[in-house]
Motif scaffolding. Structure first.
Motif, short mmCIF file in Angstrom:
data_model
loop_
_atom_site.label_atom_id
_atom_site.label_comp_id
_atom_site.label_asym_id
_atom_site.label_seq_id
_atom_site.Cartn_x
_atom_site.Cartn_y
_atom_site.Cartn_z
N HIS A 24 -34.66 -41.37 52.96
CA HIS A 24 -34.05 -40.10 52.55
C HIS A 24 -35.12 -39.04 52.34
O HIS A 24 -36.30 -39.36 52.15
CB HIS A 24 -33.26 -40.29 51.25
N SER A 25 -34.67 -37.78 52.34
CA SER A 25 -35.62 -36.73 51.96
C SER A 25 -35.06 -35.98 50.75
O SER A 25 -33.86 -36.07 50.45
CB SER A 25 -35.89 -35.79 53.14
N PHE A 26 -35.94 -35.26 50.06
CA PHE A 26 -35.59 -34.69 48.75
C PHE A 26 -35.86 -33.20 48.67
O PHE A 26 -36.79 -32.69 49.30
CB PHE A 26 -36.40 -35.41 47.65
N ARG A 27 -35.00 -32.53 47.91
CA ARG A 27 -35.25 -31.17 47.44
C ARG A 27 -35.11 -31.23 45.92
O ARG A 27 -34.27 -31.97 45.41
CB ARG A 27 -34.20 -30.20 48.01
N PHE A 28 -35.93 -30.46 45.22
CA PHE A 28 -35.92 -30.52 43.75
C PHE A 28 -35.65 -29.15 43.16
O PHE A 28 -36.20 -28.15 43.64
CB PHE A 28 -37.29 -31.00 43.23
N LEU A 29 -34.84 -29.13 42.13
CA LEU A 29 -34.60 -27.90 41.36
C LEU A 29 -35.26 -28.08 40.00
O LEU A 29 -34.89 -28.99 39.25
CB LEU A 29 -33.10 -27.68 41.19
N VAL A 30 -36.26 -27.24 39.72
CA VAL A 30 -37.00 -27.43 38.47
C VAL A 30 -37.18 -26.09 37.75
O VAL A 30 -37.25 -25.04 38.40
CB VAL A 30 -38.40 -28.07 38.71
N PRO A 31 -37.27 -26.13 36.42
CA PRO A 31 -37.56 -24.88 35.69
C PRO A 31 -39.02 -24.48 35.92
O PRO A 31 -39.82 -25.28 36.40
CB PRO A 31 -37.32 -25.25 34.24
N GLU A 32 -39.35 -23.23 35.55
CA GLU A 32 -40.74 -22.78 35.64
C GLU A 32 -41.63 -23.75 34.88
O GLU A 32 -41.22 -24.32 33.88
CB GLU A 32 -40.89 -21.39 35.00
N GLY A 33 -42.85 -23.92 35.34
CA GLY A 33 -43.79 -24.79 34.64
C GLY A 33 -44.16 -25.97 35.53
O GLY A 33 -43.85 -26.00 36.72
N SER A 49 -30.10 -21.08 35.98
CA SER A 49 -28.78 -20.42 36.02
C SER A 49 -28.72 -19.38 37.13
O SER A 49 -27.69 -18.71 37.28
CB SER A 49 -28.50 -19.73 34.70
N ASP A 50 -29.80 -19.21 37.87
CA ASP A 50 -29.86 -18.18 38.91
C ASP A 50 -29.05 -18.64 40.14
O ASP A 50 -29.44 -19.57 40.85
CB ASP A 50 -31.35 -17.96 39.26
N THR A 51 -27.93 -17.95 40.38
CA THR A 51 -27.01 -18.37 41.45
C THR A 51 -27.69 -18.39 42.82
O THR A 51 -27.46 -19.29 43.62
CB THR A 51 -25.81 -17.39 41.50
N LYS A 52 -28.55 -17.39 43.04
CA LYS A 52 -29.24 -17.32 44.35
C LYS A 52 -30.14 -18.55 44.52
O LYS A 52 -30.13 -19.19 45.58
CB LYS A 52 -30.06 -16.02 44.40
N LEU A 53 -30.85 -18.90 43.46
CA LEU A 53 -31.73 -20.08 43.52
C LEU A 53 -30.91 -21.35 43.77
O LEU A 53 -31.29 -22.20 44.58
CB LEU A 53 -32.52 -20.20 42.21
N LEU A 54 -29.77 -21.45 43.11
CA LEU A 54 -28.92 -22.64 43.29
C LEU A 54 -28.46 -22.77 44.74
O LEU A 54 -28.44 -23.85 45.32
CB LEU A 54 -27.70 -22.61 42.35
N HIS A 55 -28.08 -21.62 45.34
CA HIS A 55 -27.63 -21.66 46.74
C HIS A 55 -28.76 -22.05 47.68
O HIS A 55 -28.58 -22.82 48.61
CB HIS A 55 -27.00 -20.31 47.14
N GLU A 56 -29.95 -21.52 47.41
CA GLU A 56 -31.10 -21.87 48.27
C GLU A 56 -31.39 -23.37 48.16
O GLU A 56 -31.60 -24.06 49.16
CB GLU A 56 -32.34 -21.08 47.83
N PHE A 57 -31.37 -23.85 46.93
CA PHE A 57 -31.64 -25.28 46.69
C PHE A 57 -30.58 -26.16 47.37
O PHE A 57 -30.89 -27.20 47.96
CB PHE A 57 -31.65 -25.51 45.17
N ALA A 58 -29.32 -25.72 47.32
CA ALA A 58 -28.21 -26.55 47.79
C ALA A 58 -28.12 -26.60 49.32
O ALA A 58 -27.44 -27.48 49.87
CB ALA A 58 -26.89 -26.01 47.24
#
Ligand code: AMP
Length: 395
Positions: A24-33, A49-58
């Motif tokens: 499998h391959s992975f994408r990660f959603l992480v807070p700053e830091g 909570s940034d909708t644009k970031l969530l769409h890019e990640f998804a």
């Protein structure tokens, strides 16, 4: 498959190692830091909570999972509208609120300690009357590794404790004079050849020792818990997982004690994800908790949870002991080619490394050292596991 992981700490790192090995391959959603998954897939960093970031990640994700439940519930729910999330956001919701969690345990037939809500300071008096002292005052959510809790020995000091916790909604729990702590880790998943039938497997009970609220050592199998009590507890956990239509690894932590009514297990909290007390399974079980979580969320047949013998895991918290650094660099067979002493300096960009030394496996997560921070762990499996792990850890 492309797996979208919410979170990028060591649990995400070990999950990704297991998932990459399965293709499998992975994408990660992480807070700053800082995060420790940089080399394991594309990292989307920012406001969760940034909708644009969530769409890019998804984008392109086949299935989401999370390695950390204390993210905004709305984030999990938005993502779950874009691709399946396993376990579901509802599983995280239950674990995020200690009162809901306790009621859920009770509804499945598990014992819990006496508790009362303290949503505002005015609730303290009635809560103390119901629960008594000593007691633990804990924030309803966002607590981990002993954070967000105060022990109350004197009712007159309870308001101070509530203030110190930031006057946020809390729960007051009876202090449990337990004999020892155990966790039960289960994995539940649907099988490709029987899509309506879920299978649940349990790892052996893990005996856990904490220092300052942080897990120090896990020994497997836990000793001194009657098989009847364990069986009752497993049935209750199966019921919980069925209610939540759970897919993935679930951990429930218990206090074990003797009461006038006999031995008891008191459910303290659940983690709807892989858990620190299951790290031993990388070397100690036929299929690790990480591999089984990935198999469950991708709906592949689960692997055996049988062990290769006794196992002991010790966390490396705050600093990596100097003797471990020296030994590891001398004997390093590191998978990722990284020496232990490089980890603090290289920090966020580094990947986990594991090396085998004197029959003990050393895992280093590549995180910057900080007091109370989990930087790695060691595991010994088989004969004399306890002795070997402790000797190695003590230098
Ligand atoms: P928790 O965040 O609830 O897992 O708590 C961290 C650790 O604090 C536990 O593993 C216990 O060692 C201790 N602890 C938490 N709640 C209680 C309690 N009600 N009674 C006694 N010890 C507790």
């Amino acid at each position: 498959m492309i797996i979208g992981m919410v979170g990028g700490g060591q649990l995400g790192q070990m999950l990704a190692h297991a998932g990459v090995a399965l293709g499998h391959s992975f994408r990660f959603l992480v807070p700053e830091g800082e995060c420790c998954v940089e080399s394991l897939g594309q990292v989307f960093r920012g406001d969760l909570s940034d909708t644009k970031l969530l769409h890019e990640f998804a984008h392109g994700v086949d299935v989401f999972t999370f390695e950390w439940e204390n993210v905004p519930q709305a984030t999990l729910e938005s993502l779950a509208n874009m691709a399946p999330m396993r376990p579901s956001p509802q599983c995280a919701r239950v674990a995020k609120d200690r009162i809901q969690e306790k009621k859920f345990f009770q509804s499945a037939g598990l014992n819990v300690q006496k508790f009362a809500p303290v949503l505002c300071e005015a609730d303290l008096a009635s809560a103390l009357e119901h629960v008594g002292v000593p007691a633990m005052l804990k924030t309803l959510g966002q607590g981990y590794d002993g954070k967000g809790q105060r022990c109350i020995n004197d009712a007159a000091r309870a308001a101070d404790a509530f203030n110190q916790l930031g006057k946020v909604p809390c729960i007051l729990e009876a202090f449990v004079e337990f004999d020892f702590e155990i966790s039960l880790i289960a994995v539940r998943g649907y099988q490709p050849n029987a899509p309506s039938q879920a299978m649940t497997y349990f790892y052996p009970p893990c005996q856990n020792q904490h220092i300052n609220g942080i897990l120090h050592k896990t020994s497997v199998p836990a000793q001194g818990v009657s098989s009847a009590l364990l069986q009752h507890t497993r049935v209750a956990m199966e019921k919980m997982m069925e209610t939540l239509d759970y897919e993935g690894v679930l951990c429930v932590e218990f206090f074990a004690l003797h009461t006038p009514l006999g031995p008891q297990l008191i459910a303290n909290e659940m983690a709807p994800r892989v858990h620190n007390s299951g790290h031993w399974s990388i070397e100690g079980a036929v299929t690790s908790q990480f591999t089984n979580h990935v198999l469950a969320i991708t709906r592949q047949p689960l692997g055996s949870t049988a062990t290769h013998g006794n196992a002991v895991m010790i966390n490396l918290v705050g600093t990596i002991p100097a003797h471990l650094q020296a030994q590891h660099s001398m004997h390093s067979h590191a998978r990722a080619g990284m020496l232990v002493e490089d980890a603090p300096a290289a920090g966020a960009a580094l990947d986990q490394t594991a090396g085998q030394l004197d029959d003990v496996t050393v895992h280093i997560y590549g995180k910057l050292p900080r007091a109370g921070r989990k930087l790695g762990h060691i595991t010994a499996v088989g004969e004399n596991a306890k002795h070997r792990a402790e000797r190695f850890w003590n230098g």
